[in-house]
Design an enzyme around this catalytic site. Sequence first.
Site, mmCIF file in Angstrom:
data_model
loop_
_atom_site.group_PDB
_atom_site.id
_atom_site.type_symbol
_atom_site.label_atom_id
_atom_site.label_comp_id
_atom_site.label_asym_id
_atom_site.label_seq_id
_atom_site.Cartn_x
_atom_site.Cartn_y
_atom_site.Cartn_z
ATOM 1 N N HIS A 80 0.838 -1.029 0.018
ATOM 2 C CA HIS A 80 -0.018 0.168 0.097
ATOM 3 C C HIS A 80 0.992 1.305 0.123
ATOM 4 O O HIS A 80 2.106 1.202 0.629
ATOM 5 C CB HIS A 80 -0.791 0.099 1.394
ATOM 6 C CG HIS A 80 -1.926 0.853 1.376
ATOM 7 N ND1 HIS A 80 -1.825 2.356 1.570
ATOM 8 C CD2 HIS A 80 -3.263 0.718 1.161
ATOM 9 C CE1 HIS A 80 -2.846 2.921 1.851
ATOM 10 N NE2 HIS A 80 -3.843 2.079 1.506
ATOM 11 N N ASP A 116 2.876 -4.632 7.889
ATOM 12 C CA ASP A 116 1.671 -3.839 7.858
ATOM 13 C C ASP A 116 0.464 -4.664 8.057
ATOM 14 O O ASP A 116 0.368 -5.658 7.238
ATOM 15 C CB ASP A 116 1.798 -3.228 6.220
ATOM 16 C CG ASP A 116 0.536 -2.614 6.020
ATOM 17 O OD1 ASP A 116 -0.580 -2.703 6.835
ATOM 18 O OD2 ASP A 116 0.368 -1.912 5.086
ATOM 19 N N GLN A 150 -4.667 -4.962 6.994
ATOM 20 C CA GLN A 150 -5.576 -6.089 6.480
ATOM 21 C C GLN A 150 -5.287 -7.408 7.161
ATOM 22 O O GLN A 150 -6.294 -8.138 7.523
ATOM 23 C CB GLN A 150 -5.212 -6.233 5.104
ATOM 24 C CG GLN A 150 -5.526 -5.220 4.073
ATOM 25 C CD GLN A 150 -7.001 -4.641 4.182
ATOM 26 O OE1 GLN A 150 -7.940 -5.280 4.458
ATOM 27 N NE2 GLN A 150 -7.004 -3.454 3.885
ATOM 28 N N CYS A 176 -4.619 2.380 -3.699
ATOM 29 C CA CYS A 176 -3.463 2.720 -2.986
ATOM 30 C C CYS A 176 -2.242 1.773 -3.397
ATOM 31 O O CYS A 176 -1.446 1.537 -2.311
ATOM 32 C CB CYS A 176 -3.462 3.037 -1.704
ATOM 33 S SG CYS A 176 -4.875 4.469 -1.324
HETATM 34 N N1 PMP Z 1 -1.933 -0.753 4.611
HETATM 35 C C1 PMP Z 1 -2.928 -1.392 3.978
HETATM 36 C C2 PMP Z 1 -2.572 -2.883 3.376
HETATM 37 C C3 PMP Z 1 -4.265 -0.888 3.831
HETATM 38 O O1 PMP Z 1 -5.115 -1.698 3.178
HETATM 39 C C4 PMP Z 1 -4.502 0.219 4.246
HETATM 40 C C5 PMP Z 1 -5.952 1.022 4.124
HETATM 41 N N2 PMP Z 1 -6.342 0.693 3.034
HETATM 42 C C6 PMP Z 1 -3.499 1.046 4.894
HETATM 43 C C7 PMP Z 1 -2.290 0.436 4.977
HETATM 44 C C8 PMP Z 1 -3.660 2.291 5.573
HETATM 45 O O2 PMP Z 1 -4.462 2.246 6.619
HETATM 46 P P1 PMP Z 1 -5.125 3.439 7.643
HETATM 47 O O3 PMP Z 1 -6.102 3.669 6.875
HETATM 48 O O4 PMP Z 1 -5.296 2.803 9.008
HETATM 49 O O5 PMP Z 1 -4.082 4.489 7.601
#
Ligand code: PMP
Length: 416
Positions: free
Chosen positions: A131, A208, A211, A373
């Site tokens: 992401h 990370d 998910q 993203c």
């Molecule tokens: N990493 C991953 C794999 C995500 O799916 C997301 C959210 N789409 C994020 C990071 C960002 O997370 P947050 O909305 O809590 O900042």
Amino acid sequence: MSVTRERSGALDTARIRADFPVLERTVGDKPLVYLDSAATSQKPRQVIEAEADFYAHHNANAHRGIYLLAEEATSMYEEARAKLARFIGAPDPATIVFTRGTTESTNLVAYAWARRELREGDEILLTEMEHHSNIVPWQLAARDTGAVLRYLPLTDDGLLDLSDLGSLLTERTKLLAVTGMSNSLGTLPPIRELIRAAHAVGALVLVDGAQLVPHVPVDVTELDCDFLTISGHKMLGPTASGGLYAKRELLERMDAFLGGGHMIDEVFHDRSTWNAVPYKFEAGTMNIAQEIALGAAIDYLEALGMDNVRAHEVELTGYALERLREVGARIFGPLDPSIRGGAISFWYKDVHPHDLATILNEEGIAIRAGHHCTQLVMRRYGVPATARASFYVYNTSEEVDALVEALAKAEAVFGL
Ligand code: PMP
């Protein structure tokens, strides 16, 4: 139809759905079919009520006053920290820093650890399925320190290509930052093996968990990761809830992040000393009500049982993959539900994902369309965007059927 439509044995979805007020909504005259939990999950009334209860009966700033309300706020906030620590198998609540979510947690590490520890020529190893929030903070840290970014590539099937791991992960690597579960491909990378390989060359590992933590049982002590980022809003909690797990010795060594009230011990004209871990990283008034309500979300998930949450997702994802493939959708990511989560990226015929999402919305179906993203993923597979359906504890096989039936309508609209 070759697929069976057995009910999930793992979760009582009818009972669960009754806890989520938003699922009673209609979109136009259609019942809402919410298939975008990878973006943010819906909230059960237990979480909504926990946040309202805090404001209605206990609201005060945490770690400030000594009157009754302030003490209640402090102990509820710290109880939520202990719940989150227990939920991910952390040895000590002090290893949890509350943040607004994964993006803030990753930036905290990029500022307070990377900028202090990295030197010119050091390497940060990422993967092409990250992401943007697990890429851009490292690009900024690399720019400021002279460190170099490397990437593990992807296979055609949406897995990490580890054939060059030996040349990408070396003594120069100081950090491996890898997703626990891809939000666009659904892939579950082999993080256990990657953590072992990274530690063998002396690199730290940030997982990370945006998910991963909502969908799969996680034990950081067993995993031995150095950092884990957590998004409360994707695991039934409020927006702006979440945290960072880090090994205690790292938190002790790390620089401060945001400066302000409560993160200090003593302040002099020209310098300050820091509060104990984790408060050293919690400057100013925190997201108190949100973290307390995240505690209620954790109670909810623990009552369901994370093994059941995962089993439900494997079953539903397997069913969805089978049905989508039957009607000719192109899936991006692995096809075996045992090595992936429930975020399914796809193209249906030649309908652009944005057009598809618009038509599905007319049927009450909420999916995401875009790059999610993950522009490196889109570039790797030569598409500008994908449609993405993603599931959580309240989703059912009937909702998968509704999605597939609506695809046929989209096909008719576009005359394909
Ligand atoms: N990493 C991953 C794999 C995500 O799916 C997301 C959210 N789409 C994020 C990071 C960002 O997370 P947050 O909305 O809590 O900042």
